[in-house]
Design an enzyme around this catalytic site. Structure first.
Site, PDB file in Angstrom:
ATOM      1  N   GLN A 140      16.243   4.325  13.926  1.00 54.40           N
ATOM      2  CA  GLN A 140      17.289   3.770  14.782  1.00 54.40           C
ATOM      3  C   GLN A 140      18.505   4.697  14.873  1.00 54.40           C
ATOM      4  OE1 GLN A 140      16.643   0.794  16.408  1.00 54.40           O
ATOM      5  NE2 GLN A 140      14.644   1.096  15.467  1.00 54.40           N
TER       6      GLN A 140
ATOM      7  N   SER B  51      80.425  -5.407  26.921  1.00 47.90           N
ATOM      8  CA  SER B  51      80.449  -4.361  25.890  1.00 47.90           C
ATOM      9  C   SER B  51      80.288  -4.940  24.495  1.00 47.90           C
ATOM     10  CB  SER B  51      81.773  -3.592  25.946  1.00 47.90           C
ATOM     11  OG  SER B  51      81.765  -2.652  26.977  1.00 47.90           O
TER      12      SER B  51
ATOM     13  N   GLU C 220       0.830  -1.203   0.000  1.00 45.72           N
ATOM     14  CA  GLU C 220       0.000   0.000   0.000  1.00 45.72           C
ATOM     15  C   GLU C 220       0.870   1.262   0.000  1.00 45.72           C
ATOM     16  OE1 GLU C 220      -4.022  -1.494   2.303  1.00 45.72           O
ATOM     17  OE2 GLU C 220      -2.206  -1.088   3.478  1.00 45.72           O
TER      18      GLU C 220
ATOM     19  N   HIS D 153      84.444   0.814  20.682  1.00 45.01           N
ATOM     20  CA  HIS D 153      85.558   0.865  21.637  1.00 45.01           C
ATOM     21  C   HIS D 153      86.134  -0.523  21.925  1.00 45.01           C
ATOM     22  CE1 HIS D 153      82.627  -0.201  24.913  1.00 45.01           C
ATOM     23  NE2 HIS D 153      83.712  -0.782  25.408  1.00 45.01           N
TER      24      HIS D 153
ATOM     25  N   ASP E 136      79.396   4.848  19.513  1.00 41.38           N
ATOM     26  CA  ASP E 136      80.108   3.621  19.894  1.00 41.38           C
ATOM     27  C   ASP E 136      79.505   2.399  19.199  1.00 41.38           C
ATOM     28  OD1 ASP E 136      81.895   1.981  21.169  1.00 41.38           O
ATOM     29  OD2 ASP E 136      80.850   1.985  23.105  1.00 41.38           O
TER      30      ASP E 136
END
Length: 461
Positions: free
Chosen positions: A96, A411, A73, A267, A315
């Protein structure tokens, strides 16, 4: 009574005249005035169209507002399926999207008993609540993340790995990929935090300037040679670790970059001294049949390193081997990320150091490889802890209370950060004041400053 009846029967016209006279004399208002008549005729509307006004056409109110209508409709009114569908979503259960459920600038599209959020770049999820840019949790990439030209997160992996099917994780593409521990009994590690923090991925390049906490140019302190307060490593637990032997055995450590190259502290090495590299080492006094020995044929200190000016600034050095190493579960390269990510990994805040250095200040060296997890120390605290210069290509790590640290002999060894089970080189053990001293920290070379140089010099031909 009979007389009355006789009169009515004989004179009906007289009675009619009397009744008309009575009605005309009665005070009765049959018609309403204009204002009151409008109040009755103007009935209240039973539907407030709101957002649906654009849809109100023809007999919509009669068909669907005065009584419930069907989709068919409503379709007869709009004569258009798309517009009918939009009307129907709100007609059946309301809008929503009215509560604005989409976050972070997302746009809402209503549906029947539901809604859909269209999220802007960098966000996803039902309500656009998840930030998936590289700035947040690394875009959910396991290793590296980049934002592409079309504003999409693109994950990638370091050399030796490939993207898994989910396009987020990294899986090995070679038998012995970098940074992975493959010996099963060595899986017990107190791992560093591997969840990517929310970090600024842009500010990853600082200028290499001296932080002027002092003016002194020469330094009097100890080369690190051992992990104090650490634990015995298991064989294969740190397969990228190597030991350097020269005039003295185990005088420094280093890390495997690839089959032909080692990275260490500048070093540590002297171009006039013969150096032997031992990979796959665990106990330096025992032969465990996992060791591989190679001679160093070329030493490349960083071009800015000048021991005459400062023994520990820039280093870092590279060692070329005479023969390539054979990769296996006990001999595996460490991963080296690009400059940006090496700096990011360092900021995770915790890393592992390892070596055969002294177990305490001026004490004996370790026989079995030692390791220790050390926290990163913020730069302000680092600067306050020493009278010596801390350059921007250095960082501090360790414990304020002392008792645990790297020491003489360590080291050149690695400071690594573990990322989802893969370890990346983030520092090189460099120097410190004594070892494990309260209020003092270990000082490390910041590898992020040198990754481009490392990769350029160590390319395999």
């Amino acid at each position: 009574m009979q007389r009355v009846n006789m009169i009515m029967a004989e004179s009906p016209g007289l009675i009619t005249i009397c009744l008309l006279g009575y009605l005309l004399s009665a005070e009765c208002t049959v018609f309403l005035d204009h204002e009151n008549a409008n109040k009755i005729l103007n009935r209240p509307k039973r539907y407030n169209s709101g957002k649906l006004e654009e849809f109100v056409q023809g007999n919509l109110e009669r068909e669907c507002m005065e009584e419930k209508c069907s989709f068919e409709e409503a379709r007869e009114v709009f004569e258009n399926t798309e517009r009918t569908t939009e009307f129907w979503k709100q007609y059946v259960d309301g809008d929503q999207c009215e509560s604005n459920p989409c976050l972070n600038g997302g746009s809402c599209k209503d549906d029947i008993n539901s809604y859909e959020c269209w999220c802007p770049f960098g966000f996803e999820g039902k309500n656009c609540e998840l930030d998936v840019t590289c700035n947040i949790k690394n875009g959910r990439c396991e290793q590296f993340c980049k934002n592409s030209a079309d504003n999409k997160v693109v994950c990638s992996c370091t050399e030796g790995y490939r993207l898994a099917e989910n396009q987020k994780s990294c899986e090995p593409a070679v038998p012995f990929p970098c940074g992975r521990v493959s010996v099963s009994q060595t899986s017990k590690l107190t791992r560093a935090e591997t969840v990517f923090p929310d970090v600024d991925y842009v500010n990853s390049t600082e200028a290499e300037t001296i932080l002027d906490n002092i003016t002194q140019s020469t330094q009097s302190f100890n080369d690190f040679t051992r992990v104090v307060g650490g634990e015995d490593a298991k064989p294969g637990q740190f397969p990228w670790q190597v030991v350097l032997n020269g005039k003295v055995d185990a005088f420094c450590g280093g890390s495997i970059v690839n089959e032909k190259w080692i990275v260490t502290a500048a070093h540590c090495v002297d171009t006039g001294v013969k150096i032997t590299v031992v990979a796959g080492e665990h106990n330096i006094e025992e032969t465990e049949h996992t060791e591989q020995k190679r001679n160093v044929i070329r030493i490349i200190p960083h071009h800015n390193y000048n021991a005459a000016i400062n023994k520990y600034n820039h280093d870092i050095a590279l060692l070329e081997l005479d023969e390539p190493l054979v990769l296996n579960s006990y001999v595996t390269p460490i991963c080296i990320a690009d400059k940006e990510y090496t700096n990011i990994f360092l900021k995770f805040g915790s890393g592992y150091v390892s070596g055969w250095g002294r177990v305490f200040h001026k004490g004996r060296s370790a026989l079995v490889l030692q390791y220790l997890r050390v926290p990163l120390v913020d730069r302000a605290t680092c600067l306050r802890s020493t009278k010596f210069t801390i350059y921007n290509n250095m960082f501090c790590a360790g414990f304020h209370e002392g008792g645990r640290d790297s020491c003489q002999g360590d080291s050149g060894g690695p400071h690594v950060t573990e990322v989802e089970g893969t370890s990346f080189l983030t520092g090189i053990i460099s120097w410190g004041e004594e070892c494990a001293m309260k209020g003092k920290y270990g000082i490390y070379t910041k590898v992020s400053r040198y990754v481009n140089w490392i990769k350029e010099k160590t390319k395999l031909t």
